[in-house]
Structures are given as structure tokens and as C-alpha cells.
Enzyme design. Structure first.
Site, PDB file in Angstrom:
ATOM      1  N   CYS A  12       0.873  -1.177   0.000  1.00  0.00           N
ATOM      2  CA  CYS A  12       0.000   0.000   0.000  1.00  0.00           C
ATOM      3  C   CYS A  12       0.913   1.230   0.000  1.00  0.00           C
ATOM      4  CB  CYS A  12      -0.872  -0.006   1.244  1.00  0.00           C
ATOM      5  SG  CYS A  12       0.109   0.097   2.737  1.00  0.00           S
ATOM      6  N   HIS A  73       3.405   2.523  11.228  1.00  0.00           N
ATOM      7  CA  HIS A  73       2.230   2.478  12.110  1.00  0.00           C
ATOM      8  C   HIS A  73       2.141   3.693  13.024  1.00  0.00           C
ATOM      9  CE1 HIS A  73       3.635  -1.751  11.441  1.00  0.00           C
ATOM     10  NE2 HIS A  73       2.404  -1.838  10.997  1.00  0.00           N
ATOM     11  N   CYS A  95       2.544   6.465   8.191  1.00  0.00           N
ATOM     12  CA  CYS A  95       1.692   6.543   7.008  1.00  0.00           C
ATOM     13  C   CYS A  95       0.774   7.766   7.120  1.00  0.00           C
ATOM     14  CB  CYS A  95       0.851   5.274   6.905  1.00  0.00           C
ATOM     15  SG  CYS A  95      -0.415   5.420   5.644  1.00  0.00           S
ATOM     16  N   HIS A 123      -1.785  -3.931  18.830  1.00  0.00           N
ATOM     17  CA  HIS A 123      -1.204  -3.509  17.553  1.00  0.00           C
ATOM     18  C   HIS A 123      -0.469  -2.180  17.728  1.00  0.00           C
ATOM     19  CE1 HIS A 123      -0.856  -2.332  13.341  1.00  0.00           C
ATOM     20  NE2 HIS A 123      -1.024  -3.611  13.053  1.00  0.00           N
ATOM     21  N   GLU A 125      -0.049   0.332  15.834  1.00  0.00           N
ATOM     22  CA  GLU A 125      -0.780   1.534  15.398  1.00  0.00           C
ATOM     23  C   GLU A 125      -1.728   1.992  16.503  1.00  0.00           C
ATOM     24  OE1 GLU A 125      -3.091   1.194  11.717  1.00  0.00           O
ATOM     25  OE2 GLU A 125      -4.491   2.667  12.566  1.00  0.00           O
ATOM     26  N   THR A 161      -6.684   1.467  11.181  1.00  0.00           N
ATOM     27  CA  THR A 161      -6.833   1.598   9.719  1.00  0.00           C
ATOM     28  C   THR A 161      -6.970   0.261   9.001  1.00  0.00           C
ATOM     29  OG1 THR A 161      -4.441   1.678   9.544  1.00  0.00           O
ATOM     30  CG2 THR A 161      -5.596   3.793   9.503  1.00  0.00           C
ATOM     31  N   SER A 217       1.270  -9.692  10.613  1.00  0.00           N
ATOM     32  CA  SER A 217       0.661  -8.529   9.959  1.00  0.00           C
ATOM     33  C   SER A 217      -0.849  -8.571  10.172  1.00  0.00           C
ATOM     34  CB  SER A 217       0.997  -8.554   8.463  1.00  0.00           C
ATOM     35  OG  SER A 217       0.021  -7.846   7.741  1.00  0.00           O
ATOM     36  N   ASN A 219      -3.307  -6.757   8.924  1.00  0.00           N
ATOM     37  CA  ASN A 219      -4.202  -6.694   7.758  1.00  0.00           C
ATOM     38  C   ASN A 219      -4.162  -7.996   6.966  1.00  0.00           C
ATOM     39  OD1 ASN A 219      -2.653  -6.154   5.028  1.00  0.00           O
ATOM     40  ND2 ASN A 219      -1.520  -5.107   6.631  1.00  0.00           N
ATOM     41  N   SER A 261       1.777  -5.119   3.433  1.00  0.00           N
ATOM     42  CA  SER A 261       3.229  -5.011   3.605  1.00  0.00           C
ATOM     43  C   SER A 261       3.967  -6.132   2.878  1.00  0.00           C
ATOM     44  CB  SER A 261       3.572  -5.026   5.095  1.00  0.00           C
ATOM     45  OG  SER A 261       2.922  -6.101   5.730  1.00  0.00           O
TER      46      SER A 261
END
Ligand code: SF4
Length: 587
Positions: A12, A73, A95, A123, A125, A161, A217, A219, A261
Site C-alpha cells: 500500500c 504504524h 503513514c 497492535h 498503530e 486503519t 501482519s 491486515n 506489507s
């Protein structure tokens, strides 16, 4: 087997940006570089960054002097202040979409609002976002978490996110039932949302789905859960080596997606391996055929025959009678250099895992034959005379030293270039020149012919063909090369400009041969060989249209141009006799 690749697979923008910032920092800064926590959640990329000297700092660790990169993150503002107080330089790779969520929380927290974050408390983030809530933040991931919340007057709701849409919607419904006054911000990144939607779509098209990405990861994990939720057989792999090909070869259509990622080279390797899964059906004859062809290609015998073929062709272009010794000097030189360079080239393990596995399995045999071939090439060069020996010696020296630090320290420090491979575009140029010297110059210096216009054309015929072929391989390998710090032509010019250069190069190649043949500089063989330029345009076009991805087939096709040149020259060859008959169509 049909393999459908998700259009959303690959880095991304946040991950790409973070990686580019770090790679730029490596190139621009001689100081030690740290990332504050793992830059992204992909172990293969992190391992490569470690090999390039990047150290991961864990939160709470003492902050050393040097350059610190903040991960994609993001981090809590309190930790950022600690970094600033430590006095080192900071590069913020947070990001922009995560930064936007941080800004929303900061704005509303300043007004006294509480923040509910729908996400995973562990996490990084979410840990970072919590730092902006002014101690009025709550992480909710289950219905229980919503039920356990204290009474709140004013509050906002945001999402991690990479949260799944349905999970977020479910929590928002529960929150709205308890806190109708809550302001909701759906901060799920569109890169995440579109990936998840595509998994639903792919599950209707394919019989099985492979998700590529790091196990840590978030996501990627979410994509796995969504796929499993649809009932389709789902395989989560980090690399192609984890694929159970015997099991997967049962399916007719397999879809592939990847976390945000996951680098393209890993996705490409999985797709290519799946495309060859048919060859792994136990007991099938295709299995043996595939393995035999792969051996021929990956052992470099194919490309070495191509080198010999170009030597033969360029002899004829200069009207020099071809000799087996010329053929074998080129053959053994190319065989040796391809093999030995692979063992010192870190990028090849990223870009060509099939070859890396093959080399790992036959390491001793390949090393021995590689060194022997280099010696045979030198021996044949010495047998042919002083000039051929010097050519082979110099080209072998450059070839073998290519990956090592050989630039004098003072010059290297002022230019930042320690190895030949770090000179932008060097590999393409060196390879083309080395092949040109070996295949085009050796025949003429060994004959009674003078170096002439035909020699120049023969040199550019060989060097041009190798330049186009190497340029395309570099476009295909651009991500892996960039991570390990290679300065290829594709990296120096960018993919699109390199591709345009290759297209014009192919046209110029064909025009050069036609023009030189028409002007009488080279024999009529030049007309026939201009077909090789058309052939190059053909494979460039196939690659550009996505009809030939990086695979054994494309490699076979590209290297096949050298064999084609040899076949065309063989048909034309006036010196050629087959079974005692003069065999020449054009000569
Ligand atoms: S998934 Fe979205 S928010 Fe996360 S790093 Fe990528 S672009 Fe940024």
C-alpha cells in the site's frame, strides 16, 4: 491451473513510502540507522533491511546516537518527544492515513472528548493512537469491551486503519446503542477496505485462495479471516516455499491476494510457483519434463549455449570462419560468470527463488563446474593467443569482482560507490560490453581479418541484444534490487523510462542491422538477423501486456533470441556443411 491475482495485492502507499524513506536514508547517510519498532510487518523485508545495517529499536530501549526512522504504524507523541530529547535525527515514516487518524483524535481529545478505537490493543498503530487520547482512550474489539465501557458524555469512535469493515460496523452499532451521542469516524484505510472486498469477490471465482503476508501482519490476518469466513479453502503463506504444491495442484483455479506489507517480488514468486504447480502432480510425466527444462535453464547451460551461438553469429557477420574454440570461450565464460555471480548476489534470492533453491541443492556441483569453466575459458583464451587471453582475464576479473568492495577507499568515500555494482546501470552495461568483447572481438583478433566496420556492428549486435535482455530482467527484479541496494538501470531511470529505452533500443538494433547490410558493411545475414530485433519487441510487448510474467517461460523466450540468432546464422552460413553437403540458404 488458472491463477487469479488480486488487483489490490502488493504494497500500500504507506508501506511503500516507509520503505522508500528508509532506503533513501541508507543511501544518503553514512551514520547508523535505527527504526523505532519494526518498520513494517513483513519478516522477509525486515531481514533484508537488517542485512543492510538497519537496527530495530524496541520501545523503552535506550536511544543511541544516529538516525531513527518512525515506523509506518506511527508512535505515541510521548515516545516521539523522548526521541527528540535524545538529540538524534528523526525521519517520520508514519503513514499519512495513520497520521490523519492521529490528527482526528488529537483535535477531539483537546475538546475533552473520550476516544473509542475499534482495533487490537496490542497492535503498534493502536498503541500509537492511544497516545493522542489524553488518557481518555479505550480500545474495543469485542461486544464485551463495549459493555465494559464506563459512562461517557462526549466521545468519538475511530477504527484502526486495517480493521475489517464488518467488525467495525458491528462495534459501531453496539456503541451507538449505548452512546447515541458518539461521533463516528470510519478511518479504515481504503487500501484495506478494497483488499477485503476483493477477497469476497475472489472467493466466488476461485476454488482456493492463497494469502501472502507476514504472520504478525494485522491486515494480512484479516484477509485470511475474511477468506475463511466465505468457506473457501484458504492458505496463508509468507513465501512460496510454504505452499503445499501437491495439495494445491488439485484445484483448477486458485486466487492470490496479499497483505499491504507484502512486496511484489514475494507475491510474484508465489504466483509463479502456483502456475507451475501442475508439474508437481505426483507421478505425472509433466513433472519430469518440467524438472528437466528447469535444470537446463537454471543451471545456465541454456544461456551459455546462447553465448556460444552469438559468438558463432558475430563471426559470420565479420566474415570470419567460425571455430568451435570461439564458441566454447563464450560458452564457458558465460556459464562461469552466471554461476559464480549468483553466489555473491543477495538480490537473486529475492528475485529468483526457484534458482536460489536450485543453487542451494546443487551448490557444490555448481561451484566446482563454475570455477572449472572459468579456468577452461582462460585456457582456451590462452590457446587462441595473447589478446583473447587478456580479454577473458579482464572480463572475468570484472565479472568476479562486481559484487565486492574494490573501489579505492578515498574514491569510494567521495563518491559513495564501493562496488562496481553500485554504479547506476552498471550491471546492464558491463554485461553487454563483456559479451560483446567475448563474442564479437575474439573471432576477429584470431583471424586474418582487420578490425573493421563489421566488427563494430558485430559488437553492437551482441551487446545490444544483451542490453535489451538484461534491461528487461532488471525491470522484473526492480523491487528486490532496490531493497538490497543494487543500482540497476531500471532503478536509475525508473521502470517506464527503462521500458521505453528498451523498445527504442530494439528498433535501433533492427535498423542498425538492416542499414549495415544495405550499405555492405556486413553481409546479407544482417537482413535476416534484424528479425532478432522484431523478436525483442515481441517479448517486450508480451511482458508489457502482462501476458508473460516473470517465469520460466518468459526466461526461456528471452534467452531463446540468442539461439534464434544462431539458427538464422546456421541457415545462412556459407562455411557450413551438413553430411558433406554445402548447406546454406542465403550465402
Ligand atoms: S494499510 Fe493504509 S493506513 Fe496502513 S500503512 Fe497502508 S496505506 Fe497506510
Amino acid at each position: 491451473m488458472k491463477v487469479v491475482l488480486a488487483s489490490t495485492a502488493g504494497f500500500c502507499i504507506g508501506v511503500r513510502r516507509a520503505l522508500e524513506l528508509v532506503l533513501k536514508a541508507i543511501n544518503d547517510n553514512p551514520t547508523k540507522i535505527y527504526t523505532y519498532g519494526p518498520l513494517i510487518h513483513n519478516p522477509q523485508v525486515l531481514e533484508l533491511l537488517r542485512e543492510r545495517g538497519i537496527t530495530i529499536l524496541q520501545p523503552g530501549e535506550e536511544i543511541p546516537a544516529g538516525l531513527v526512522v518512525i515506523r509506518a504504524h506511527g508512535i505515541p507523541p510521548q515516545e516521539r518527544r523522548l526521541l527528540e530529547q535524545a538529540g538524534g535525527r528523526i525521519i517520520d515514516a508514519t503513514c499519512p492515513r495513520v497520521a490523519k487518524v492521529q490528527a482526528i483524535i488529537r483535535r477531539w481529545a483537546a475538546k475533552g472528548c473520550a476516544t473509542l478505537i475499534v482495533g487490537d490493543a496490542d497492535h503498534p498503530e493502536v498503541r500509537g493512537l492511544m497516545g493522542y487520547t489524553e488518557a481518555r482512550g479505550y480500545v474495543v474489539s469485542t461486544s464485551r469491551d463495549v459493555a465494559d465501557l464506563p459512562d461517557l458524555n462526549s466521545l468519538i469512535v475511530v477504527a484502526q486503519t486495517t480493521q475489517s469493515e464488518c467488525q467495525f460496523e458491528a462495534r459501531v452499532r453496539e456503541i451507538a446503542a449505548r452512546f447515541p451521542q458518539a461521533q463516528v469516524f470510519n478511518t479504515i484505510c481504503d487500501a484495506t477496505a478494497s483488499r477485503q472486498a476483493e477477497v469476497q469477490e475472489l472467493s466466488r471465482q476461485a476454488e482456493a485462495l492463497v494469502v501472502v503476508g507476514g504472520r504478525n501482519s494485522g491486515n494480512t490476518q484479516r484477509l485470511v479471516e475474511i477468506s475463511q469466513g466465505t468457506g473457501i479453502p484458504t492458505y496463508h503463506v509468507e513465501t512460496e516455499q510454504e505452499l503445499d504444491l501437491v495439495e494445491i495442484s488439485r484445484y483448477q483455479t486458485v486466487a492470490v491476494t496479499a497483505g499491504a506489507s507484502t512486496p511484489n517480488w514475494l507475491i510474484g514468486n508465489v504466483v509463479n510457483t502456483l502456475k507451475h504447480a501442475w508439474a508437481f502432480r505426483p507421478g505425472s510425466w509433466t513433472n519430469y519434463l518440467y524438472r528437466a527444462w528447469r535444470f537446463f535453464l537454471k543451471s545456465n547451460i541454456y544461456v551459455a549455449i546462447g553465448a556460444g551461438s552469438l559468438s558463432y553469429t558475430s563471426s559470420l557477420l565479420q566474415q570470419v570462419e567460425p571455430q568451435f574454440t570461439y564458441f566454447f570461450v563464450a560458452f564457458f565464460y558465460v556459464y562461469a560468470m552466471h554461476l559464480l555471480n549468483h553466489f555473491t548476489d543477495k538480490a537473486s534470492k529475492l528475485n529468483d527463488p526457484v534458482q536460489t533453491m536450485f543453487y542451494g541443492r546443487h551448490r557444490r556441483f555448481l561451484l566446482v563446474t563454475g570455477f572449472l569453466s572459468a579456468l577452461i575459458a582462460l585456457g582456451l583464451g590462452a590457446y587462441l593467443g595473447p589478446w583473447p587471453f587478456i580479454f577473458v582475464l579482464v572480463m572475468s576479473g570484472i565479472g568476479l569482482m562486481y559484487n565486492f568492495k574494490i573501489i579505492p577507499e578515498r574514491l569510494a568515500r567521495s563518491t559513495g560507490i564501493y562496488r562496481l555494482k553500485e554504479i547506476p546501470g552498471s550491471k546492464t552495461m558491463f554485461t553487454a560490453v563483456a559479451w560483446g568483447v567475448l563474442a564479437a572481438l575474439i573471432p576477429v583478433v584470431c583471424s586474418d581479418q582487420e578490425i573493421s566496420g563489421a566488427t563494430v556492428i558485430a559488437f553492437f549486435f551482441v551487446a545490444g541484444m544483451i542490453f535489451i535482455r538484461s534491461g528487461l530482467f532488471e525491470i522484473m527484479a526492480i523491487e528486490g534490487d532496490r531493497v538490497v541496494g543494487k543500482e540497476t538501470l531500471a532503478i536509475a531511470l525508473g521502470k517506464d523510462r527503462t521500458f521505453t529505452l528498451l523498445v527504442f533500443g530494439s528498433l535501433a538494433f533492427a535498423a542498425m542491422l538492416l542499414g549495415a547490410a544495405w550499405a555492405g558493411v556486413i553481409p546479407s545475414l544482417g537482413y535476416t538477423l534484424s528479425l532478432c530485433g522484431v523478436y525483442m519487441l515481441g517479448y517486450l510487448l508480451l511482458y508489457h501486456r502482462g501476458l508473460m510474467e516473470s517465469s520460466l517461460m518468459l526466461e526461456s523466450l528471452v534467452e531463446g533470441n540468442m539461439i534464434l540468432a544462431g539458427v538464422l546464422a546456421f541457415i545462412w552460413d556459407p562455411y557450413n556443411t551438413v553430411f558433406g553437403f554445402q548447406f546454406s540458404v542465403f550465402g
